[in-house]
Design an enzyme around this catalytic site. Structure first.
Site, PDB file in Angstrom:
ATOM      1  N   GLY A  15       0.824  -1.218   0.000  1.00  0.00           N
ATOM      2  CA  GLY A  15       0.000   0.000   0.000  1.00  0.00           C
ATOM      3  C   GLY A  15       0.854   1.262   0.000  1.00  0.00           C
ATOM      4  N   LEU A  53      14.023 -10.396   0.569  1.00  0.00           N
ATOM      5  CA  LEU A  53      15.031  -9.759   1.431  1.00  0.00           C
ATOM      6  C   LEU A  53      15.733 -10.765   2.343  1.00  0.00           C
ATOM      7  CD1 LEU A  53      13.284  -6.373   2.400  1.00  0.00           C
ATOM      8  CD2 LEU A  53      14.891  -6.815   0.536  1.00  0.00           C
ATOM      9  N   VAL A  75       6.943  -7.661   7.007  1.00  0.00           N
ATOM     10  CA  VAL A  75       5.595  -7.985   7.492  1.00  0.00           C
ATOM     11  C   VAL A  75       5.037  -6.757   8.205  1.00  0.00           C
ATOM     12  CG1 VAL A  75       4.296  -9.434   9.092  1.00  0.00           C
ATOM     13  CG2 VAL A  75       6.091 -10.446   7.677  1.00  0.00           C
ATOM     14  N   ASN A 113       4.077   2.599  15.289  1.00  0.00           N
ATOM     15  CA  ASN A 113       3.620   2.985  16.636  1.00  0.00           C
ATOM     16  C   ASN A 113       3.545   1.755  17.553  1.00  0.00           C
ATOM     17  OD1 ASN A 113       0.483   2.213  17.077  1.00  0.00           O
ATOM     18  ND2 ASN A 113       0.814   2.642  14.918  1.00  0.00           N
ATOM     19  N   HIS A 114       3.547   0.548  16.968  1.00  0.00           N
ATOM     20  CA  HIS A 114       3.445  -0.643  17.804  1.00  0.00           C
ATOM     21  C   HIS A 114       4.753  -0.958  18.537  1.00  0.00           C
ATOM     22  CE1 HIS A 114      -0.630  -1.003  16.633  1.00  0.00           C
ATOM     23  NE2 HIS A 114      -0.256  -0.837  15.370  1.00  0.00           N
ATOM     24  N   TYR A 137       5.117  -8.348  16.321  1.00  0.00           N
ATOM     25  CA  TYR A 137       5.384  -7.390  15.240  1.00  0.00           C
ATOM     26  C   TYR A 137       6.048  -6.126  15.802  1.00  0.00           C
ATOM     27  CZ  TYR A 137       3.900  -3.599  12.071  1.00  0.00           C
ATOM     28  OH  TYR A 137       3.854  -2.474  11.270  1.00  0.00           O
ATOM     29  N   LYS A 141       9.923  -4.240  15.335  1.00  0.00           N
ATOM     30  CA  LYS A 141      10.200  -2.835  15.009  1.00  0.00           C
ATOM     31  C   LYS A 141      11.206  -2.243  15.997  1.00  0.00           C
ATOM     32  CE  LYS A 141       7.464  -2.645  11.458  1.00  0.00           C
ATOM     33  NZ  LYS A 141       7.985  -2.473  10.095  1.00  0.00           N
TER      34      LYS A 141
HETATM   35  C1  15L Z   1       0.675  -0.701  11.688  1.00  0.00           C
HETATM   36  O1  15L Z   1       1.836  -0.832  12.022  1.00  0.00           O
HETATM   37  C2  15L Z   1       0.100  -1.450  10.535  1.00  0.00           C
HETATM   38  O2  15L Z   1       1.056  -1.683   9.539  1.00  0.00           O
HETATM   39  C3  15L Z   1      -1.125  -0.787   9.957  1.00  0.00           C
HETATM   40  O3  15L Z   1      -1.783  -1.680   9.102  1.00  0.00           O
HETATM   41  C4  15L Z   1      -2.069  -0.262  11.035  1.00  0.00           C
HETATM   42  O4  15L Z   1      -2.649  -1.318  11.714  1.00  0.00           O
HETATM   43  C5  15L Z   1      -1.321   0.644  11.974  1.00  0.00           C
HETATM   44  O5  15L Z   1      -0.175   0.038  12.476  1.00  0.00           O
HETATM   45  C6  15L Z   1      -2.166   1.183  13.129  1.00  0.00           C
HETATM   46  O6  15L Z   1      -1.698   1.184  14.266  1.00  0.00           O
HETATM   47  O7  15L Z   1      -3.291   1.658  12.888  1.00  0.00           O
END
Ligand code: 15L
Length: 267
Positions: A15, A53, A75, A113-114, A137, A141
């Site tokens: 995207g 990768l 991912v 942000n995660h 995930y 990061k």
């Molecule tokens: C992310 O890291 C995801 O890639 C995205 O699809 C959303 O879920 C986003 O976070 C989010 O926190 O809204």
């Protein structure tokens, strides 16, 4: 901004990659696009390279003769550990090694942000806080941000880790009234990351100029990022179409929303 020689864009058919493909080509003589899947036909100043990768030799070739990398591959949500391992750890390491050995100047990449998703919504944070990932995930990061810092400190390879909020055409739930990053603001932020004369390793929150804000970007002021969009214009529409959260629902109690609220992916 001065035109660069060659930019490598990973995740080019995802995207955000598809969006950047259209907008970034004008900033370089050659835009090298990569993904594991088909990326269509190359435009005049594009090069298309199919690459996994996780394949170190292929990534070494991929990063040759590149000035800067925009890394949107990997991912992008919670998944199995195996999938995250191959893309966000092995693939990420291969990319940084390729960049180091081939003398790439800067990597701009999609953190999330995660990486800080377990901070409570009652706390506004800047880039200096200790990570509090909300998922496997998110942990990947944090690893990426550690790699970016390490490759700057030890090898002088610059990075911008963009802790992307929710980058979509418009906010689709109540949480996104806070976390939304519009497409135009994301493109502008990426351009700021390409143009800034010196970034060392900068962490910046990828968020629009929303009235409701959880993230403070004062530590990335040198990027000159000036978001223009504001999720507030969608508030009425969102509130009419969605239910309020319960006060104790983690979806609204912490920054990471549903990622924090979900159980362990593989249980
Ligand atoms: C992310 O890291 C995801 O890639 C995205 O699809 C959303 O879920 C986003 O976070 C989010 O926190 O809204």
């Amino acid at each position: 901004m001065d035109k660069l020689g060659r930019i490598l864009l990973t995740g080019a058919s995802g995207g955000l990659g598809t969006l950047l493909r259209k907008e970034i080509a004008k900033h370089c003589n050659t835009l090298r696009l990569t993904n594991r899947h088909d990326m269509g036909v190359a435009a005049e100043n594009e090069e298309i390279v199919l690459c996994d990768l996780a394949d170190a030799d292929a990534v070494m070739e991929l990063t040759r003769d590149v000035d800067m990398v925009i890394h949107m591959g990997g991912v992008g949500r919670e998944s199995t550990f195996e999938a995250i391992l191959q893309s966000n750890y092995v693939g990420f390491y291969n990319l940084y090694e390729g960049c180091r050995k081939n003398g790439v100047k800067r990597v701009i990449w999609g953190s999330s942000n995660h990486a800080i998703g377990f901070y409570p919504r009652t706390q506004r944070i800047d880039a200096s806080v200790t990570p509090r990932p909300d998922s496997n995930y998110g942990v990947s990061k944090v690893y990426g941000e550690g790699m970016a810092q390490y490759y700057w400190d030890k090898f002088g390879l610059e990075s911008v880790s963009i802790r992307i909020g929710s980058c979509f055409p418009k906010p689709v739930d109540r949480r996104m009234l806070t976390t939304w990053l519009s497409y135009p603001d994301f493109v502008h932020l990426t351009e700021c990351c390409l143009a800034a004369p010196r970034v060392e390793h900068t962490i910046v929150y990828g968020v629009s100029d929303n009235d409701s804000q959880l993230w403070d970007n004062h530590m990335a002021a040198h990027l000159g990022y000036r978001p223009k969009d504001n999720a507030e214009i969608y508030r009425e529409e969102i509130e009419a179409s969605t239910k309020p959260y319960d006060r104790d629902d983690l979806t609204i109690a912490v920054h990471g929303g549903g990622f924090a609220a979900a159980g362990h992916f593989e249980d």
